[in-house]
Structure formats: C-alpha cells, structure tokens
Design an enzyme around this catalytic site. Sequence first.
Site, PDB file in Angstrom:
ATOM      1  N   LYS A  37      -0.107  61.227  41.438  1.00 55.47           N
ATOM      2  CA  LYS A  37       0.666  62.073  40.538  1.00 55.47           C
ATOM      3  C   LYS A  37       1.325  61.227  39.432  1.00 55.47           C
ATOM      4  O   LYS A  37       1.644  60.061  39.663  1.00 55.47           O
ATOM      5  CB  LYS A  37       1.742  62.761  41.385  1.00 55.47           C
ATOM      6  CG  LYS A  37       2.678  63.667  40.643  1.00 55.47           C
ATOM      7  CD  LYS A  37       3.644  64.285  41.663  1.00 55.47           C
ATOM      8  CE  LYS A  37       4.793  64.969  40.977  1.00 55.47           C
ATOM      9  NZ  LYS A  37       5.850  64.059  40.514  1.00 55.47           N
TER      10      LYS A  37
ATOM     11  N   LYS B 210       1.728  54.338  39.944  1.00 52.56           N
ATOM     12  CA  LYS B 210       0.376  53.766  39.932  1.00 52.56           C
ATOM     13  C   LYS B 210       0.347  52.450  39.153  1.00 52.56           C
ATOM     14  O   LYS B 210      -0.196  51.455  39.616  1.00 52.56           O
ATOM     15  CB  LYS B 210      -0.630  54.722  39.273  1.00 52.56           C
ATOM     16  CG  LYS B 210      -0.841  56.017  40.003  1.00 52.56           C
ATOM     17  CD  LYS B 210      -1.755  56.940  39.221  1.00 52.56           C
ATOM     18  CE  LYS B 210      -1.153  57.402  37.903  1.00 52.56           C
ATOM     19  NZ  LYS B 210       0.068  58.198  38.045  1.00 52.56           N
TER      20      LYS B 210
ATOM     21  N   LYS C 291      -1.185  56.636  27.610  1.00 51.32           N
ATOM     22  CA  LYS C 291       0.109  55.959  27.436  1.00 51.32           C
ATOM     23  C   LYS C 291      -0.061  54.456  27.235  1.00 51.32           C
ATOM     24  O   LYS C 291       0.832  53.788  26.730  1.00 51.32           O
ATOM     25  CB  LYS C 291       0.974  56.154  28.698  1.00 51.32           C
ATOM     26  CG  LYS C 291       1.945  57.310  28.622  1.00 51.32           C
ATOM     27  CD  LYS C 291       3.009  57.198  29.730  1.00 51.32           C
ATOM     28  CE  LYS C 291       2.415  57.203  31.113  1.00 51.32           C
ATOM     29  NZ  LYS C 291       3.300  57.063  32.236  1.00 51.32           N
TER      30      LYS C 291
ATOM     31  N   ASP D 101      -2.619  63.174  38.061  1.00 56.42           N
ATOM     32  CA  ASP D 101      -3.390  63.769  39.149  1.00 56.42           C
ATOM     33  C   ASP D 101      -4.591  64.551  38.614  1.00 56.42           C
ATOM     34  O   ASP D 101      -5.207  65.315  39.319  1.00 56.42           O
ATOM     35  CB  ASP D 101      -2.499  64.692  40.000  1.00 56.42           C
ATOM     36  CG  ASP D 101      -1.754  65.705  39.156  1.00 56.42           C
ATOM     37  OD1 ASP D 101      -1.836  65.612  37.916  1.00 56.42           O
ATOM     38  OD2 ASP D 101      -1.102  66.570  39.728  1.00 56.42           O
TER      39      ASP D 101
HETATM   40  P1  ADP Z   1       2.684  55.962  36.962  1.00 53.75           P
HETATM   41  O1  ADP Z   1       1.831  54.852  36.482  1.00 53.75           O
HETATM   42  O2  ADP Z   1       2.207  56.531  38.273  1.00 53.75           O
HETATM   43  O3  ADP Z   1       2.902  57.042  35.956  1.00 53.75           O
HETATM   44  P2  ADP Z   1       4.781  53.967  36.875  1.00 53.75           P
HETATM   45  O4  ADP Z   1       4.157  52.860  37.652  1.00 53.75           O
HETATM   46  O5  ADP Z   1       4.810  53.838  35.396  1.00 53.75           O
HETATM   47  O6  ADP Z   1       4.140  55.370  37.294  1.00 53.75           O
HETATM   48  O7  ADP Z   1       6.250  54.141  37.472  1.00 53.75           O
HETATM   49  C1  ADP Z   1       7.183  55.041  36.915  1.00 53.75           C
HETATM   50  C2  ADP Z   1       8.577  54.416  36.977  1.00 53.75           C
HETATM   51  O8  ADP Z   1       8.997  54.253  38.334  1.00 53.75           O
HETATM   52  C3  ADP Z   1       8.655  53.038  36.339  1.00 53.75           C
HETATM   53  O9  ADP Z   1       9.844  52.931  35.619  1.00 53.75           O
HETATM   54  C4  ADP Z   1       8.659  52.090  37.535  1.00 53.75           C
HETATM   55  O10 ADP Z   1       9.361  50.898  37.263  1.00 53.75           O
HETATM   56  C5  ADP Z   1       9.386  52.912  38.591  1.00 53.75           C
HETATM   57  N1  ADP Z   1       8.956  52.590  39.951  1.00 53.75           N
HETATM   58  C6  ADP Z   1       7.706  52.704  40.457  1.00 53.75           C
HETATM   59  N2  ADP Z   1       7.693  52.365  41.764  1.00 53.75           N
HETATM   60  C7  ADP Z   1       8.956  52.029  42.104  1.00 53.75           C
HETATM   61  C8  ADP Z   1       9.590  51.583  43.318  1.00 53.75           C
HETATM   62  N3  ADP Z   1       8.913  51.455  44.468  1.00 53.75           N
HETATM   63  N4  ADP Z   1      10.916  51.311  43.270  1.00 53.75           N
HETATM   64  C9  ADP Z   1      11.604  51.464  42.122  1.00 53.75           C
HETATM   65  N5  ADP Z   1      11.084  51.870  40.956  1.00 53.75           N
HETATM   66  C10 ADP Z   1       9.773  52.160  40.941  1.00 53.75           C
HETATM   67 MG    MG Z   2       0.835  54.667  34.712  1.00 54.33          MG
END
Ligand code: ADP
Ligand code: MG
Length: 271
Positions: A12, A17, A43, A131
């Site tokens: 999601k 990710k 992005k 997702d």
């Molecule tokens: P996605 O790629 O799935 O959209 P991101 O990896 O960019 O998500 O993460 C979204 C936000 O959540 C970022 O600011 C990231 O630093 C934070 N984040 C992700 N996993 C964790 C975690 N385990 N603990 C704290 N912050 C997290």
């Molecule tokens: Mg991402």
Amino acid sequence: MAKLRQIAFYGKGGIGKSTTSQNTLAALAEMGQKILIVGCDPKADSTRLILHSKAQTTVMHLAAEAGSVEDLELEDVLSVGFGGIKCVESGGPEPGVGCAGRGVITAINFLEEEGAYDEDLDFVFYDVLGDVVCGGFAAPLQHADRALIVTANDFDSIFAMNRIVQAIGAKAKNYNVRLGGVIANRSDATDQIDKFNSATGLRTLAHFPLLDEIRKSRLQKSTLFELPDSPAVQAVQNEYLRLAAQLWAGGDPLPAVPMKDRDIFDLLGFD
Ligand code: ADP
Ligand code: MG
C-alpha cells in the site's frame, strides 16, 4: 557469474516500500552484492536514501527533454550511490496527463535494450507504486523471480496485500514471479498479519516497528547504515541484514492462496 536475481517490492502507498527496499539493498551491498534498483513510482523517491538526494534524472523526464527515449544513453539515467548501488528512476507524466504506469514499461524496456541487465550484477530490485497492480505497475512482475509485500498490522494494508497476492497468482501462470514473503513495517504488533499469513500460506521475513531511527535516516537522506552508531541503530541494521541474508540465500517460493475480499473483513474482525 551467479544467476541474476530480480525482486519486486509491493505494498500500500506510504507503508514503507521505498524505506525498506533501500535499507535492505544497503545491507546487501554491505555483504558485497552488486545491485541495480529501478524506482517504479512517478514520485521518483525510490533512491533518495541511497543517493542522498532526490534523483533529478528520471527516464521519463529525460526522454521528454531529449525528444524520445531512443535519444538517451544508459549513463544519462543511471546514478551510483551508497555501496556502489546503481540507481534508475522511471519517473512518469504529470498527474492527470497520461498513464503513469507507462513510465515503468518504458524504463524497463530501455534498460533491457541498453544492456543494463547484462552487466555484472547479483540483484535487480523494483520499488513499485502503491497497491495498484495493473498496467505498467505490473510490468516488474514479468521480470522479477520474487515479489515481497510490505504491510502494516492494519486492515487497509492487509487488504492491499491480498490484492497483490491475487495479482501475483495471476502473473505466475505465465511468468516466473512467485511470492517471497511479507515484511511487517510501522507496527509494534503483528497479530493481524499473522492471521492473514496463516489463512493464505504467507510468511513474515522481517519486522520493523515504527522506529525513530528510520525517521531520522529519512531526515538525513541516508540509509540506516550511514547513521551515527548506537545500540538502537545497530538493532535496526541487524534486522535489515537478517532480511538481506534471507534474500541472498534465496529460499523457496510461497504457494500462497489469496482470500476473497469479503472474507478478509471476517478474518480481521470488520464484519
Ligand atoms: P512507500 O514507498 O511505501 O510509499 P515510504 O518508504 O516512502 O513509503 O515511507 C513513508 C514514510 O514512512 C517515510 O517518511 C518513511 O521515513 C516512514 N517510515 C517507513 N517505515 C518506517 C518505520 N518502520 N519507522 C518509522 N518511519 C517509517
Ligand atoms: Mg515509495
């Protein structure tokens, strides 16, 4: 040369990710592995921690500037970051202008034609948008041997995970891709994920609670492996290293069977 392995991260939107994939890649690089990451989100933030800045040169952006993707060279779009990790961002059109998934297909075709996969690599990773496992965002599933799913211990991300299991089941009929496992992220508890795993045949490979060290690494625009040393930082590094070791070892695919959407409501107590 060992066989190139290709792994795609799904989950999601906002679930972690990009964070999980980059830190796991950094762990594999620490273990001496040669890696290419293909960011498959318009992005273009799949490589920010590894490159220490937002990639400025996405395939789609440069192709638009140059006139067409045929006018690009591999080195125009490829940047090298932490641990020698090679980074490419597919990019995409402005929101509302054309299909975002098209960028993923264009980027992967371009990388293939330019021989990016023929170089001396152990792993190629794909960090894929949200997702949505349709159109261009399913393209990495035609290349990957394994798909990993990042999820929190909540209904929405588990619902999205089930959709991804459905999509991978469908792709597995014609392609090599199989489920590699689940990464529990941003949650202290994992009881809901455990229930879903038992019901479908999935398995959790690693667990990262909501951690201040991960938040700090994001602010510092670096992987966990470049933060000032502390017992807390080492503990998170160790979990990424443990996950990386499992990817390196390979491991059998999981023959998971997805649930019917409505059955998830019952399973997780939302009837
Ligand atoms: P996605 O790629 O799935 O959209 P991101 O990896 O960019 O998500 O993460 C979204 C936000 O959540 C970022 O600011 C990231 O630093 C934070 N984040 C992700 N996993 C964790 C975690 N385990 N603990 C704290 N912050 C997290
Ligand atoms: Mg991402």
